[in-house]
Design an enzyme around this catalytic site. Structure first.
Site, PDB file in Angstrom:
ATOM      1  CB  SER A  55      53.385  24.677 -44.556  1.00 32.61           C
ATOM      2  OG  SER A  55      53.568  24.468 -45.950  1.00 32.61           O
TER       3      SER A  55
ATOM      4  CG  HIS B 205      49.448  26.490 -43.945  1.00 35.49           C
ATOM      5  ND1 HIS B 205      48.639  27.557 -43.649  1.00 35.49           N
ATOM      6  CD2 HIS B 205      50.166  26.857 -45.035  1.00 35.49           C
ATOM      7  CE1 HIS B 205      48.855  28.537 -44.512  1.00 35.49           C
ATOM      8  NE2 HIS B 205      49.782  28.136 -45.369  1.00 35.49           N
TER       9      HIS B 205
ATOM     10  CG  ASP C  52      51.373  26.702 -48.360  1.00 32.01           C
ATOM     11  OD1 ASP C  52      50.734  27.724 -48.062  1.00 32.01           O
ATOM     12  OD2 ASP C  52      52.259  26.211 -47.635  1.00 32.01           O
TER      13      ASP C  52
ATOM     14  CG  MET D 154      51.599  27.763 -54.284  1.00 28.09           C
ATOM     15  SD  MET D 154      53.399  27.816 -54.190  1.00 28.09           S
ATOM     16  CE  MET D 154      53.605  28.035 -52.418  1.00 28.09           C
TER      17      MET D 154
ATOM     18  CG  HIS E 259      47.893  30.183 -48.008  1.00 28.87           C
ATOM     19  ND1 HIS E 259      49.225  30.452 -47.733  1.00 28.87           N
ATOM     20  CD2 HIS E 259      47.412  31.302 -48.601  1.00 28.87           C
ATOM     21  CE1 HIS E 259      49.517  31.663 -48.139  1.00 28.87           C
ATOM     22  NE2 HIS E 259      48.441  32.201 -48.673  1.00 28.87           N
TER      23      HIS E 259
ATOM     24  CG  MET F 160      49.341  31.524 -51.997  1.00 24.19           C
ATOM     25  SD  MET F 160      50.902  30.856 -51.411  1.00 24.19           S
ATOM     26  CE  MET F 160      50.323  29.267 -50.809  1.00 24.19           C
TER      27      MET F 160
ATOM     28  CG  MET G  72      51.232  35.988 -47.300  1.00 15.75           C
ATOM     29  SD  MET G  72      51.377  34.223 -46.971  1.00 15.75           S
ATOM     30  CE  MET G  72      53.061  33.869 -47.457  1.00 15.75           C
TER      31      MET G  72
ATOM     32  N   GLY H 247      58.485  27.792 -50.223  1.00 15.23           N
ATOM     33  CA  GLY H 247      58.914  27.562 -48.851  1.00 15.23           C
ATOM     34  C   GLY H 247      60.385  27.942 -48.733  1.00 15.23           C
TER      35      GLY H 247
ATOM     36  CG  ASP I 224      52.183  31.057 -44.515  1.00 16.84           C
ATOM     37  OD1 ASP I 224      53.193  30.356 -44.326  1.00 16.84           O
ATOM     38  OD2 ASP I 224      51.404  30.885 -45.478  1.00 16.84           O
ATOM     39  N   GLY I 225      55.319  32.232 -43.192  1.00 15.66           N
ATOM     40  CA  GLY I 225      56.492  32.483 -44.021  1.00 15.66           C
ATOM     41  C   GLY I 225      57.754  32.721 -43.224  1.00 15.66           C
ATOM     42  N   GLY I 226      58.689  31.789 -43.327  1.00 22.10           N
ATOM     43  CA  GLY I 226      60.006  31.977 -42.713  1.00 22.10           C
ATOM     44  C   GLY I 226      60.026  31.869 -41.207  1.00 22.10           C
TER      45      GLY I 226
HETATM   46  C1  DX5 Z   1      54.701  30.352 -48.938  1.00 24.79           C
HETATM   47  C2  DX5 Z   1      53.673  29.492 -48.251  1.00 24.79           C
HETATM   48  C3  DX5 Z   1      54.055  29.116 -46.860  1.00 24.79           C
HETATM   49  C4  DX5 Z   1      55.257  28.223 -46.796  1.00 24.79           C
HETATM   50  C5  DX5 Z   1      55.795  28.216 -45.409  1.00 24.79           C
HETATM   51  O1  DX5 Z   1      54.208  30.783 -50.153  1.00 24.79           O
HETATM   52  O2  DX5 Z   1      52.432  30.166 -48.175  1.00 24.79           O
HETATM   53  O3  DX5 Z   1      52.969  28.505 -46.175  1.00 24.79           O
HETATM   54  O4  DX5 Z   1      54.971  26.907 -47.157  1.00 24.79           O
HETATM   55  O5  DX5 Z   1      57.027  27.623 -45.469  1.00 24.79           O
HETATM   56  P1  DX5 Z   1      58.292  28.250 -44.749  1.00 24.79           P
HETATM   57  O6  DX5 Z   1      58.037  28.070 -43.278  1.00 24.79           O
HETATM   58  O7  DX5 Z   1      59.402  27.449 -45.275  1.00 24.79           O
HETATM   59  O8  DX5 Z   1      58.366  29.704 -45.142  1.00 24.79           O
HETATM   60 ZN    ZN Z   2      50.902  29.273 -46.756  1.00 21.16          ZN
END
Ligand code: DX5
Ligand code: ZN
Length: 235
Positions: free
Chosen positions: A15, A40, A42, A44, A73, A75, A144, A151, A182-184
């Site tokens: 991402s 990826h 993101d 938003m 992705h 959002m 998620m 991030g 996805d996430g962390g």
């Molecule tokens: C969060 C995003 C993720 C994010 C991932 O809302 O959908 O794709 O960018 O980043 P990390 O790996 O830092 O969680």
């Molecule tokens: Zn994402």
């Protein structure tokens, strides 16, 4: 037109959310050289999630910088309003949140009619039951492992069991859909995520948190996956 993400499992989909956008083109090329399987992106809107990131012009700018598949992705609320625009911008896959579109089957069908891969994403609190009816129609499910919007958050450990349950459901029904996480995701929890059943691993801030180039960090992820693969049984 047939689109796909390729055949490597698991795949790495970095991402760029935490990238320095002034250097986006060179970062994208660095990640491509380092063996990213997809990118990826993101998107938003400040409504579905509390943050605003970027939209259609950035997706098309990334498209002009790379040959990698673009894993977009969304959002955003009512993603169905923007499918054509993201297709035109160069998306390979469009993933919508089940919480953000009322007529999910119609939205998924519209993505496929555009010739793209169709994905559905689930917030941490959304049960797997919410996708039971749509699962046979989708190309990927994005689980998620943080609440979407930013991030750099910490993976919620309880999500590992959710991933494993979805893995079993997909395998038992012999569905072709990919399971994305996805996430962390960090080097420290990569093995747990892969063993739970991820086909696609999204990683963002772990690639951008120090002076190393994102490509160098991504190579470490690739090496760790290779080491895990030598010991893990295929799912
Ligand atoms: C969060 C995003 C993720 C994010 C991932 O809302 O959908 O794709 O960018 O980043 P990390 O790996 O830092 O969680
Ligand atoms: Zn994402």
């Amino acid at each position: 037109m047939t689109v796909s993400f390729g055949h490597r499992r698991p795949m790495l989909s970095p991402s760029i959310l935490n990238a320095d956008f002034a250097c986006l083109g060179s970062i994208v090329q660095d990640l491509e050289r380092a063996g990213a399987d997809a990118l990826h992106l993101d998107v938003m809107d400040g409504r579905f999630v509390p943050n605003i990131s970027f939209g259609i012009p950035i997706v098309s700018a990334v498209k002009r910088s790379t040959r990698l598949p673009l894993d977009v992705h969304l959002m955003i609320v009512e993603p169905e309003r923007y499918l054509d625009a993201f297709a035109e911008a160069g998306a390979t896959a469009l993933t919508v949140h089940v919480e953000a579109t009322v007529h999910l089957h119609r939205t998924v069908s519209a993505i496929k009619e555009l010739g793209l891969l169709a994905g559905v994403a689930l917030n941490p609190a959304t049960p797997l039951a919410a996708i039971e009816e749509i699962l046979p129609f989708v190309d990927l499910v994005l689980v998620m492992t943080v609440n979407p919007g930013f991030g750099g958050q910490t993976l919620i450990p309880a999500m590992l069991a959710k991933i494993a349950r979805l893995r079993r459901t997909i395998d038992e029904a012999r569905l072709p859909c990919l399971l994305s996480v996805d996430g962390g995701v960090k080097l420290s929890n990569l093995e747990a995520v892969v063993r739970a059943g991820a086909d696609i691993v999204v990683t963002g801030s772990a690639l951008f948190e120090d002076d190393a180039s994102p490509g160098e960090r991504l190579r470490e992820f690739r090496q760790r996956l290779a080491a895990i693969g030598e010991h893990a049984s295929p799912h």
